[in-house]
Design an enzyme around this catalytic site. Sequence first.
Site, mmCIF file in Angstrom:
data_model
loop_
_atom_site.group_PDB
_atom_site.id
_atom_site.type_symbol
_atom_site.label_atom_id
_atom_site.label_comp_id
_atom_site.label_asym_id
_atom_site.label_seq_id
_atom_site.Cartn_x
_atom_site.Cartn_y
_atom_site.Cartn_z
ATOM 1 N N TYR A 147 0.825 -1.213 0.000
ATOM 2 C CA TYR A 147 0.000 0.000 0.000
ATOM 3 C C TYR A 147 0.858 1.262 0.000
ATOM 4 C CZ TYR A 147 -3.347 3.492 1.712
ATOM 5 O OH TYR A 147 -4.122 4.605 1.864
ATOM 6 N N ASN A 219 7.802 -1.951 2.491
ATOM 7 C CA ASN A 219 6.807 -0.946 2.877
ATOM 8 C C ASN A 219 6.280 -1.296 4.267
ATOM 9 O OD1 ASN A 219 5.070 1.356 2.081
ATOM 10 N ND2 ASN A 219 3.406 -0.133 2.187
ATOM 11 N N SER A 251 3.456 -3.212 4.283
ATOM 12 C CA SER A 251 3.652 -4.618 3.949
ATOM 13 C C SER A 251 5.011 -4.789 3.290
ATOM 14 C CB SER A 251 2.567 -5.096 2.972
ATOM 15 O OG SER A 251 1.268 -4.907 3.510
ATOM 16 N N SER A 289 0.389 -5.601 8.470
ATOM 17 C CA SER A 289 1.368 -5.831 7.413
ATOM 18 C C SER A 289 1.029 -7.077 6.608
ATOM 19 C CB SER A 289 2.765 -5.978 8.028
ATOM 20 O OG SER A 289 3.753 -5.995 7.038
ATOM 21 N N GLY A 290 1.170 -6.977 5.295
ATOM 22 C CA GLY A 290 1.060 -8.128 4.418
ATOM 23 C C GLY A 290 2.453 -8.608 4.065
#
Length: 374
Positions: A147, A219, A251, A289-290
Amino acid sequence: MDNKRKPAPQARARDLGLPFKGRTGPFNAITDIEGVAVGFHTISEDVPRPGRKRPVRTGVTAILPHAGSAVPVPVYAGVHRFNGNGEMTGTHWIEDGGFFLGPVMITNTHAVGMTHHATIKWMLERYASTYDSDDFLWIMPVVAETYDGVLNDINGQPIGEAEVRAALDAAVGGPVQEGNCGGGTGMIAYGFKGGTGTASRIVAFGGRDYTIGTLVQANHGQRDWLTICGVPVGEHMRDGTPQSQMQERGSIIVVIATDLPMAPHQLQRLARRAAIGIGRNGTPGGNNSGDIFLAFSTANPQPMAHRAPPRLALEIVNDELLDPVYLAAVDSVEEAVVNAMLAAEDSGGTAHDRFKIEAIKHGPLVEVMRRYRR
């Protein structure tokens, strides 16, 4: 807008003398693996587009495992979801089938659909001789995201077909640009400007050298977590700026490539080691977070299933000997994140932005490292 391949404009981790271990390939990049190419399309604007409030700072990154092939080549792969607040398409089939077909794409959260659509169209044209046949064939690209809505007008959806195709068409081997480029253009890591980073390691295995290469879109993290080569850098580089107080909101996507002949179950285990690599820099894998990881091998190229014989020959390595490979992957992921941050440049701070996100300053970082004799 700058989409030409060029070396990172700033020093990388090893240029600053940071004590990362291991022997790298010639480019210290994922492209040290023969056949792997990387392309970017970058959009960086400081003025909003007509009718919009925020500037556009985003892009697309393309990784092609067998860039020179005139036909699509299945690639054995494995995936791991460390924290699932994110997306990587095609992973269900990778888990079941053990491979993927085509490029790996990384972009922003709201551009996954367009990137998926445009990549299919690109593959239909690039491999027309394959997909114009009478066989019932399907295409399922791997598209991942993080994102970038703090620095980018993500709701304006500036990524279209042309931007995706530009990244794919720009894919080449050699040095890989880092920092504010491609899908990493608008990303933030540990409260500093983040983005794209890469690194590699050479591993001796069975009497010959193989390569582990990593590319990250960083990120993630918050300032007080940041650790570099074991030094709690973030604790010493906090200040009164909003960015240094930010909580985890991002993420990280990690792509690990190798020319070592590994089976899908081994590549899944290799992908898991990315969690240790990002953990070395301090993140525990925050709730928002991904953290999604992909590992693939360019070894064992096979024909597409509908053209393959009933029995396939597959060379795989001995599991008992994989520990140095796992260590190489962990080391390369750790270094790739730092390279992303060091190559990044300040972003935002105009009258149209909510934040200015500054890149980590090399001088103060070196001073902190010296205090710890690193």
